[in-house]
Design an enzyme around this catalytic site. Structure first.
Site, PDB file in Angstrom:
ATOM      1  CB  THR A 274      -9.345   9.572  -7.857  1.00 30.29           C
ATOM      2  OG1 THR A 274     -10.325   9.408  -6.816  1.00 30.29           O
ATOM      3  CG2 THR A 274      -9.957  10.353  -9.003  1.00 30.29           C
ATOM      4  CB  THR A 307     -14.033  10.404  -6.590  1.00 27.69           C
ATOM      5  OG1 THR A 307     -15.239   9.936  -5.962  1.00 27.69           O
ATOM      6  CG2 THR A 307     -14.287  11.690  -7.334  1.00 27.69           C
ATOM      7  CG  ASP A 308     -11.611   4.837  -3.731  1.00 25.66           C
ATOM      8  OD1 ASP A 308     -12.734   4.302  -3.629  1.00 25.66           O
ATOM      9  OD2 ASP A 308     -10.568   4.248  -3.436  1.00 25.66           O
ATOM     10  CE1 TYR A 309     -18.701   3.389  -0.490  1.00 30.17           C
ATOM     11  CE2 TYR A 309     -18.394   5.091   1.162  1.00 30.17           C
ATOM     12  CZ  TYR A 309     -19.148   4.059   0.631  1.00 30.17           C
ATOM     13  OH  TYR A 309     -20.328   3.692   1.227  1.00 30.17           O
ATOM     14  CB  ALA A 311     -11.832  10.300  -2.967  1.00 33.67           C
TER      15      ALA A 311
END
Ligand code: BGC
Length: 783
Positions: A274, A307-309, A311
């Site tokens: 994401t 997800t991104d870090y 996120a």
């Protein structure tokens, strides 16, 4: 009004339909004719019954906590890209609270951790091992923006293949690449990580990368699962500031920004990451329309979403709920794995107990992660990707370094070459000047994963390797990359290795001038430090940082021929350099073999063939500046005294270097394009033929580019759009005929009802050496 020919997807998109309710097509149902049937999402067709049975069995044995554990991704190591670091990792793995790890590699480390997970958990489910393998793993290739400038899909695929071979030998089975975010704003540091501004080229590159990483069999020990990121639209963050808001019309989204993600999915990318931004007011990570309705229901994606870090946690700051709420939103949206934030781990059980989520919601996400592990063959052999012997024989083997040199040469773009100052002769003396001239750290660029900058070949070393003792090198640093101590501190906090030369600018410049005066030619190696682009590295001023332009100005005054070699992670504003340097070679951050590759180009062992994939503006205030823009009602017509046209008062609308631009040591002549037909029906192809002749003194490669313009549409259409390109090799004096086939698919676009349509009418075709210097032809699509 043209009649609309409709194909494929008629979309029901929750969020989209509200935004797109004001259709401007003006077409009636009677006018509309369907010419193609709906394409079924790929997922339904490929579900593997054995995998399903395996995962069903496993799921039936899992407790709710074990399931939630699979959704948790932890970072083990030092490469953090956010403010939070994973804690209590061992304990969490032992408790079955971890589905995957990232930032750990080497076969020994990965094997140890995998053993720990398998031996200490009840169901012995192996871990995924992820990493940001972005432009090479140990052998580092040019940054992706540079790689894209090769316009060479075999080269792109080869770089990903080698990266996969090295990464998989090094304990990894999952890479966070390709990054396919379209970027039109050079201020945004992450423009370095993608393929530039064009959806067509971006889609080709997305496919090539996925093929390179995944090969044709994910269970093989030398292939890894690709992650297409950042879904979606991350490259359109306002003002080019990282993590900033995105707001975009559906018509721009579907026609210009989404195609590369879709291409990567169609190529079979196993996972999706994401993005940090919001889309239509809903953060991507919690955006069900994006992650489920579009990605899965319409595009048929059947892998898993990470997800991104942190996120999910960041959705709290976005302002859409507290921790429990954002966890529920993200899971329901289709975000399966939580990167580092542990929102799922700490909240999902309660959400199920409260009835806000069902266990089936959790099962859906767990199933996708278990399937990924199955597809990678981890249940058969959890240690498949950690093979010390293979690592030894694979990592940075000479063949891979040689490939890195070749790939780097192909990515370089010759921006200017007055009076054939390049290629240099292997005689006399060179004033080798600039803060990047004998630098190694910056050459491997940002996001250089497990690359070791100490292995990088500096420009000075490269020149010595290529020209030997026949050329005398007179070196001076000339300037620091930047003199801004705050910036240096920031860069060094993230591995910058910048050392501030304590002499003042005048002293450093004076020394460089002296060196230039006693040399035949100046080679000034200037640009950015690698950490000035990439994540959280936006710049509002995109000229050469620090005193480097002052250095060039002083060198110019010596009257010696001046070659500027650039290293940078974004298009820079180079008006002065363009007006004053004799030659400019854009080398990006070219990787482990940078110095050798640069020397190959400088001395003509390789004739440059790269072409820009992102427009270079004259000044930052022109941004966003991109070739495939729309016309306005008041186009600028070149009349400077005509006030009421779209323009600036202080600069023209022209870029400094347009998309697709790049010179060669030789010259190419194009014949006018010929079409096979002037009029076609909506189901027919048209062929475009052009003769290209090498009219100069060197053998060389040329990227022949084809653009199309749909002259009248039910919605406004870009002035031109890339629809084909071919990289050809021409010996001195040789001519070749290049043929492009334009298919109906190439002429389609998404209208305001988000139907993918071909609208009959007039089309223009442009063929040429870049997006500006083209010759025109045209045809009509009949009703
Ligand atoms: C970046 C991603 C990256 C992730 C893991 C994030 O901050 O946006 O591109 O894959 O960190 O390192």
């Amino acid at each position: 009004m043209k009649r609309i020919i409709r194909t494929a997807l008629v979309m029901s998109i929750g969020l989209a339909s509200t935004q797109c309710s004001t259709s401007q097509t003006g077409s009636t149902a009677q006018e509309t004719q369907t010419v193609a049937s709906t394409t079924a999402p790929a997922s339904a067709a490929v579900a593997d019954p054995e995998m399903k049975k395996f995962v069903d069995d496993l799921l039936s044995k899992m407790t709710l906590d074990e399931k939630i554990g699979q959704l948790n991704l932890v970072s083990v190591g030092f490469d953090v890209t956010g403010p939070v670091v994973s804690k209590n990792v061992d304990e969490n793995i032992r408790k079955g609270n971890v589905g995957g790890v990232f930032n750990t590699y080497t076969p020994i480390a990965a094997k140890k951790l995998q053993e720990f997970a398998v031996n200490n958990t009840r169901l012995k489910i192996p871990l995924l091992f992820g990493y940001d393998v972005i432009h090479g793993h140990r052998t580092i290739f040019p940054i992706p923006l540079g790689l894209s400038a090769s316009w060479d899909m075999e080269t792109v695929e080869r770089s990903a293949r080698i990266a996969a071979d090295e990464a998989s030998a090094d304990g990894l089975n999952w890479v966070y690449s390709p990054m396919v975010d379209i970027a039109r704003d050079a201020r945004w540091g992450r423009i370095a990580e993608g393929a530039g501004e064009d959806p067509y080229l971006g889609s080709e590159i997305a496919r090539a990368m996925v093929r390179g990483y995944q090969g044709d069999d994910l269970t093989k020990e030398n292939t890894v699962m690709a992650t297409v990121k950042h879904f979606a639209l991350y490259g359109a963050s306002e003002a080019g500031r990282d993590y900033n808001t995105v707001d975009m019309s559906m018509n721009r989204m579907f026609n210009e920004y989404l195609p590369p993600y879709k291409a990567a999915i169609e190529a079979g990318a196993g996972s999706v990451m994401t993005s940090f931004n919001e889309i239509n007011g809903v953060p991507a990570t919690g955006n069900r329309w994006l992650m489920t309705e579009l990605l899965r229901d319409q595009w048929g994606f059947d892998g898993f979403v990470v997800t991104d870090y942190t996120a999910i946690n960041e959705m709290i700051a976005h302002g859409v709920g507290d921790e429990a709420k954002v966890g529920e939103l993200a899971l329901k949206a289709g975000s399966d794995m939580d990167m580092v934030g542990e929102v799922y781990l700490n909240n999902l059980r309660q959400s199920v107990e409260k009835g806000n989520l069902t266990e089936e919601d959790i099962n859906t996400a767990v199933r996708r992660i278990l399937e990924a592990k199955y597809k990678l063959g981890l249940f058969e052999d959890p240690y498949r990707y950690a093979d010390e012997a293979r690592a030894k024989n694979t990592i940075m083997k000479p063949e891979y370094r040689e490939a890195a040199r070749d790939i780097a040469r192909k990515s370089m773009v010759l921006l200017k070459n007055e009076k054939q100052v390049l290629p240099l002769k292997k005689t006399g003396s060179i004033a080798l000047i600039g803060p990047l001239a004998n630098n190694q750290r910056d050459l491997i660029g940002n996001w250089s994963g497990a690359g070791d900058w100490k292995q990088a070949v500096s420009v000075e070393q490269g020149i010595k390797n290529v020209a030997g003792n026949s050329v005398k090198i007179n070196y001076a640093k000339g300037a620091n990359i930047t003199d801004d101590e705050q910036m240096i501190k920031r860069l060094n906090a993230h591995g910058g290795e910048l050392q501030l030369d304590k002499r003042n600018a005048e002293q450093m410049i004076a020394e460089a001038v002296k060196v230039a005066q006693k040399s035949d030619v100046i080679v000034a190696v200037v640009g950015e430090s690698q950490g000035m682009s990439g994540e959280a590295a936006s710049r509002a001023d995109i000229t050469l940082p620090g005193q480097q332009r002052e250095l060039l100005k002083a060198l110019k005054k010596t009257g010696k021929p001046m070659v500027v070699v650039l290293m940078n992670g974004r298009p820079l504003a180079l008006k002065w350099e363009d007006e004053n340097a004799d030659a400019i070679l854009e080398t990006w951050f070219a990787g482990t073999e940078a110095g050798n590759a640069i020397a190959d180009v400088l001395f003509g062992s390789y004739n440059p063939s790269g072409k820009l994939t992102a427009t270079f503006p004259q000044v930052v205030g022109q941004i966003p500046l991109y070739y495939n823009h729309k016309n306005t009602g008041r186009p600028f017509n070149g009349e400077l005294l005509n006030k009421y046209t779209t323009r600036y008062m202080d600069v023209t609308n022209e870029p400094l270097y347009p998309f697709g631009y790049g010179l060669s040591y030789t010259t190419f002549k194009y014949s006018p394009p010929q079409l096979s037909k002037n009029s076609i029906s909506p189901n027919e192809n048209v062929e475009v033929t052009v003769q290209v002749q090498n009219t100069g003194n060197y053998d060389g490669e040329e990227v022949v580019q084809l653009y199309v313009q749909d002259v009248v549409g039910s919605i406004t259409r870009p002035v031109k759009e890339l629809k084909g390109f071919q990289k050809i090799n021409l010996k001195k004096g040789e001519s070749k005929t290049v043929t492009f086939t334009i298919e109906p698919e190439d002429l389609k676009f998404y209208n305001n009802d988000l139907e993918h349509v071909l609208e009959p009418g007039e089309f223009k075709v442009y063929v040429g050496t870049n997006s500006r210097d083209v010759q025109e032809a045209g045809f009509t699509v009949t009703q």
